[in-house]
Enzyme design. Sequence first.
Site, short mmCIF file in Angstrom:
data_model
loop_
_atom_site.label_atom_id
_atom_site.label_comp_id
_atom_site.label_asym_id
_atom_site.label_seq_id
_atom_site.Cartn_x
_atom_site.Cartn_y
_atom_site.Cartn_z
N ASP A 109 0.84 -1.18 0.00
CA ASP A 109 0.00 0.00 0.00
C ASP A 109 0.88 1.23 0.00
O ASP A 109 2.00 1.20 0.51
CB ASP A 109 -0.94 0.02 1.21
N GLN A 110 0.36 2.30 -0.58
CA GLN A 110 1.09 3.56 -0.64
C GLN A 110 0.18 4.69 -0.19
O GLN A 110 -0.98 4.75 -0.60
CB GLN A 110 1.58 3.84 -2.05
#
Length: 191
Positions: free
Chosen positions: A69-70
């Site tokens: 995830d970012q």
Amino acid sequence: MPPLILASTSRYRQELLARLRLPFEAIAPDVDETALPGEAPAALAERLALAKARAVAARFPGAVVIGSDQVADLDGEAIGKPGTHDAAAQQLRRMSGRAAVFQTAVAIVAPGLAAIERAEVRVRLRVLNDAAIEAYLLADQPYDCAGSAKVESLGIALLDAVESDDPTALIGLPLIRTCALLRRAGLEPLA
């Protein structure tokens, strides 16, 4: 070799993982990505990466599952995917002439292993006028990208500098850290 699964439908993450030339399947993790009250961007990225990997691993026992995830971080505030042209323009105006930190976490869940790593990428945007923002958005349409820019494409023209020890982290999957986690799970990309 146990099956390798990417817990993601992101075409960017799939393209990055394909660089390692390991066979894998991409499966949607079906995880609620809503931030918890007061949750810092780095903590959010880590929590979601691990939740995605765990959600898919629960459905595929014995597999090695990668979750990632970012979260774009502007002064401690999470900046998500804009979704629309207007929201992307607003994000870029807010970030114009400023630095943002992209927090990218990667997790691996496999039998006997649950591990997570995080990479930070500091990005300095140049001062952007409305004409440059509009030209960029019409050309790249980065509405599914945290922070409204695709550094791997024309978005590089928005930037003054990028600082990171894991160059693919800004695109959405830190491959140096992914390789280290794969080795811990018994998968060697160079084997």
